[in-house]
Design a protein around this motif. Structure first.
Motif, short mmCIF file in Angstrom:
data_model
loop_
_atom_site.label_atom_id
_atom_site.label_comp_id
_atom_site.label_asym_id
_atom_site.label_seq_id
_atom_site.Cartn_x
_atom_site.Cartn_y
_atom_site.Cartn_z
N ARG A 262 0.71 -1.22 0.03
CA ARG A 262 -0.01 0.13 0.07
C ARG A 262 0.95 1.22 -0.07
NH1 ARG A 262 -5.22 0.62 4.24
NH2 ARG A 262 -6.17 2.56 3.09
N THR A 347 -16.04 -3.62 -10.24
CA THR A 347 -15.05 -2.69 -10.18
C THR A 347 -13.73 -3.08 -10.58
OG1 THR A 347 -16.05 -1.66 -8.15
CG2 THR A 347 -14.00 -1.18 -8.66
N PRO A 349 -9.80 -1.56 -10.95
CA PRO A 349 -9.12 -0.49 -10.34
C PRO A 349 -8.52 0.36 -11.51
CG PRO A 349 -7.81 -2.63 -9.83
CD PRO A 349 -9.19 -2.80 -10.44
N THR A 350 -8.21 1.77 -11.33
CA THR A 350 -7.58 2.58 -12.06
C THR A 350 -6.17 2.21 -12.23
OG1 THR A 350 -9.37 4.27 -11.98
CG2 THR A 350 -7.41 5.06 -13.07
N ASP A 364 -5.23 1.93 -8.29
CA ASP A 364 -5.94 2.34 -7.30
C ASP A 364 -6.06 1.22 -6.08
OD1 ASP A 364 -6.59 5.04 -7.82
OD2 ASP A 364 -8.47 4.39 -9.14
N LEU A 366 -8.27 -0.77 -3.69
CA LEU A 366 -9.55 -1.12 -3.28
C LEU A 366 -9.66 -1.66 -2.04
CD1 LEU A 366 -10.15 -3.48 -6.58
CD2 LEU A 366 -10.74 -0.90 -6.03
N SER A 370 -10.28 -10.04 -0.36
CA SER A 370 -10.31 -11.25 -1.53
C SER A 370 -11.44 -12.18 -0.94
CB SER A 370 -9.06 -11.76 -1.86
OG SER A 370 -8.65 -12.88 -0.76
N MET A 417 -12.52 -9.58 -5.35
CA MET A 417 -12.48 -8.93 -4.18
C MET A 417 -13.92 -8.37 -3.54
SD MET A 417 -9.22 -7.91 -3.27
CE MET A 417 -9.58 -6.46 -2.21
N LEU A 419 -15.95 -5.79 -1.79
CA LEU A 419 -15.96 -4.52 -1.38
C LEU A 419 -17.28 -4.00 -0.95
CD1 LEU A 419 -14.53 -3.11 -5.07
CD2 LEU A 419 -13.35 -4.23 -3.03
N GLY A 428 -14.89 -6.45 -7.07
CA GLY A 428 -13.74 -5.87 -7.65
C GLY A 428 -13.10 -6.97 -8.55
N LEU A 430 -8.96 -8.26 -9.75
CA LEU A 430 -7.64 -7.91 -9.78
C LEU A 430 -6.85 -8.97 -10.56
CD1 LEU A 430 -7.02 -7.77 -5.61
CD2 LEU A 430 -7.36 -5.84 -7.23
#
Length: 689
Positions: A262, A347, A349-350, A364, A366, A370, A417, A419, A428, A430
């Motif tokens: 992170r 979703t 991520p950007t 990004d 999230l 998981s 994920m 969320l 989301g 990944l």
């Protein structure tokens, strides 16, 4: 002075001897190369260079012995050439050299018949790769030792056998599955990824193995921070804190190829850094060959390995793993996927391409966990919410495959994920290293396949498979329809627990058994649907993927056949046919005029295909060479048998006899070429050997 001159003479002698030896060696190699090149040209087939050079060296070295015998024969007991003219002596020498070449060419052809080129490894390449082979074998022994250390030497021999009681099998499978997971974990990146792929194959492995190998999705030992920081600096070209406001040293997750940390950008945006482990590329390239060797052994020595075509699966696995190591590809995949799911409750991520590179991916953060780690959160959700999440994922993947043409091909529980909270819970995605792409025609045929499954239409499903994959040369359509019908009956009512993986596994087996060649993207789509079932089982165990997929496929088919879509399809078809339609009246008028005037004719071009022309040319060459060889052999024999009465060349040979030896040599070499060409049919156009 005399000593100096003596030493100088000795030095000159050794220098001259060395130069003479080097020049002699150079001339020997040059002669061998020229003879090898000529021999290969005479035979007309791509004989290996190593064996050609060895035979050429034998011919060169045997020349001295043969020439001594010829000269002794010419000179006789007197030791002088008084009774033989110079032209006659030259002819005898030429005959000897020609037959040395002819016999050497025959030896080369016999070697090619017994051990064709490519049967044995190339010695030069073998010597060049000896060090690499030694390193690979050492690594192979390390992997085997790791499996044995975890107690898998005896357990694997009994793998897959059923005991007297199912409970006892479950206990033995559980301990073996744990040992297998630990062995894969200790064997390195490639084997961890292999375990991750196996965890999605509930159609191949018992439930204890699937459960245990699923832990490999996240539970991997983390790389030390100093090593990761160095990798970050190498990818960014500067210190990480020059780009990011902060980076957490403790990883959020540690996967087999990379781990995630992170971080925060200078503007306060929360991001995660997917950093590739140092040395991951080298380790994967080294271990991929071991995986292929193991799969080759399993395919050659086990029935289930042959039925699964495990060697092809192993090669596909290693190819996909190599693609996953390039994060620029994954960044582009993320951007494409974000567009594809923009209207869905999923979703993506950007990604930040300005900070990303081949070994680093910045995206990004999230906030969530998981699916593989979110079991407490999932159990706290209402059943209706879990059903909605499972349906959202199924609907998204089906639409990715059949509508958008780009889909996530690795939906194991570690890549999905959970969320948000109860009021706004969503999923989301990944890890976009494995993303498949389908062309519009393949998308349409997949929609038809699911519509056929939904309607229980055997003929439609068979026709859709043929249209999707292409028709094999020896396809038995009646047998295909019969087996497709049996498959539909088996899965018509749906089955709880692994029905999708079994359905797609059975469908893939049926496809391969009938000789279809499955495109990589289509195979990835079927594997994605089968592998997604394990993830859906964690989200909502009551969801039946086969039934859900049939319903969504039917909806997509209805969407494609709405009045608007039909009008668009008709417009496209009309535009494609417009040039033909516009020229049709003129062409019909010409045909009618020619028919009325008696000028109508039909022209047919024989041998229009290049492969046909190549075959006829090869056949014509064979006939011509065979005829020439036969005439030369026959003429040589006639000259040898009836040439004694001709003009004398020596006391024991006439000029006719000498000409017979030369003509017989020509027939002998042409016969060798004929045999060599018979052993090798012409290749299709566009291929290379």
């Amino acid at each position: 002075m005399e000593n100096f001159l003596g030493e100088l003479g000795t030095v000159g002698y050794w220098v001259g001897s060395t130069l003479g030896a080097l020049i002699g060696l150079f001339l020997l190699v040059l002669m061998a190369w020229l003879i090898a090149t000529t021999t290969r040209r005479v035979l007309g087939v791509p004989v290996g260079w190593f064996r050609s050079l060895v035979v050429a060296l034998i011919m060169v070295l045997s020349t001295q012995v043969v020439m001594d015998a010829v000269l002794h024969q010419i000179a006789g007991t007197s030791g002088v050439l008084s009774d033989v003219s110079i032209p006659a002596a030259l002819v005898l020498i030429i005959i000897a050299l020609l037959w040395i070449f002819g016999l050497g060419t025959a030896l080369l052809m016999v070697l090619e018949m017994v051990l064709p080129t490519g049967t044995l490894p190339n010695p030069f390449l073998w010597m060049a790769g000896l060090r690499r082979t030694w390193s690979r074998n050492r690594r192979y022994r390390q992997v085997v030792a790791t499996f044995i250390r975890h107690g898998l030497g005896a357990n694997l021999r009994g793998f897959g056998r059923r005991g007297e009681s199912g409970a006892r099998d479950e206990r033995s499978w559980g301990s073996t599955a744990t040992a297998l997971r630990r062995a894969l974990e200790d064997s390195g990146i490639t084997f961890v990824k292999l375990g991750q792929n196996l965890s999605a194959r509930s159609d191949l492995l018992p439930a204890p193995f699937v459960r245990e190998l699923s832990r490999l999705q996240s539970d991997v030992a983390a790389e030390p921070w100093e090593s990761i920081r160095h990798a970050l600096g190498t990818s960014l070209g500067c210190d990480p804190l020059d780009v990011f406001d902060s980076v957490e040293e403790t990883p959020l997750a540690a996967a087999s190829v990379a781990q995630v940390h992170r971080a925060r950008l200078r503007d306060g945006t929360e991001v995660v850094l997917k950093v590739q482990r140092p040395g991951a590329v080298d380790e994967v390239m080294r271990d991929s060959d071991i995986v292929v060797r193991i799969c080759r052994w399993l395919q050659n020595n086990t029935t289930w390995g042959r039925s699964l075509r495990i060697l092809e699966l192993g090669r596909g696995f290693t190819r996909s793993l190599e693609e996953e190591l390039d994060y620029t590809v994954e960044a582009a995949n993320m951007q494409d996927m974000a567009v594809a799911v923009s209207d869905q409750n999923i979703t993506v991520p950007t990604v930040y391409p300005e900070f990303s590179s081949t070994r680093l991916l910045v995206m990004d953060f999230l906030p969530g966990a998981s699916v593989g780690r979110a079991q407490p959160q999932l159990r706290a959700l209402a059943p209706a919410t879990r059903r909605r999440l499972a349906q959202d994922l199924t609907n998204s993947v089906m639409r990715q495959i059949m509508d958008d043409g780009i889909f996530h091909a690795d939906l194991h529980p570690g890549n999905v994920m959970l969320l948000g909270r109860e009021a706004d819970t969503r999923l989301g995605l990944l890890d976009f290293g494995a993303v498949g792409r389908l062309d519009p025609r393949s998308q349409q045929q997949l929609v038809m396949i699911f519509a056929a499954i939904d309607r229980n239409d055997t003929r439609l499903l068979s026709d859709s498979l043929i249209e999707l994959l292409g028709r094999p040369e020896d396809l038995d359509e009646r047998r295909l329809e019969r087996e497709v019908g049996e498959l539909l009956v088996r899965y018509r009512g749906g089955m709880r627990g692994g029905s999708a993986s079994r359905l797609f596994g059975s469908l893939m087996g049926l496809i391969l058994n009938h000789g279809f060649e499955v495109p990589k993207a289509v195979a990835a789509a079927l594997r994605s649907l089968g592998g997604m079932e394990g993830t859906l089982g964690l989200i909502d165990p009551d969801l039946e993927l086969v039934n859900a997929a049939r319903e969504i496929g039917a909806d997509l088919l209805k969407h494609r056949f709405t009045p608007g879509s039909l009008k668009e399809s008709a417009t496209t078809a009309l535009l494609e046919a417009l040039p033909i339609v516009s020229q049709l009246p003129r062409r019909v008028n010409r045909i009618a005029d020619d028919l009325q005037g008696g000028r109508l004719s039909i022209n047919m071009r024989l041998l229009a295909h290049e492969n046909d022309r190549r075959y006829v040319t090869w056949l014509f060459q064979q006939v011509v060479v065979s005829i020439l060889a036969g005439f030369c052999v026959l003429g040589g024999i006639v000259l040898l048998v009836f040439g004694e009465g001709g003009p004398a060349m020596t006391s024991y040979m006439s000029w006719y006899t000498a000409m017979g030896y030369i003509v017989l040599f020509a027939g002998f070499v042409l016969s060798l070429r004929t045999v060599a060409l018979v052993m090798q049919l012409p290749e299709p156009a566009g291929t290379r050997r």
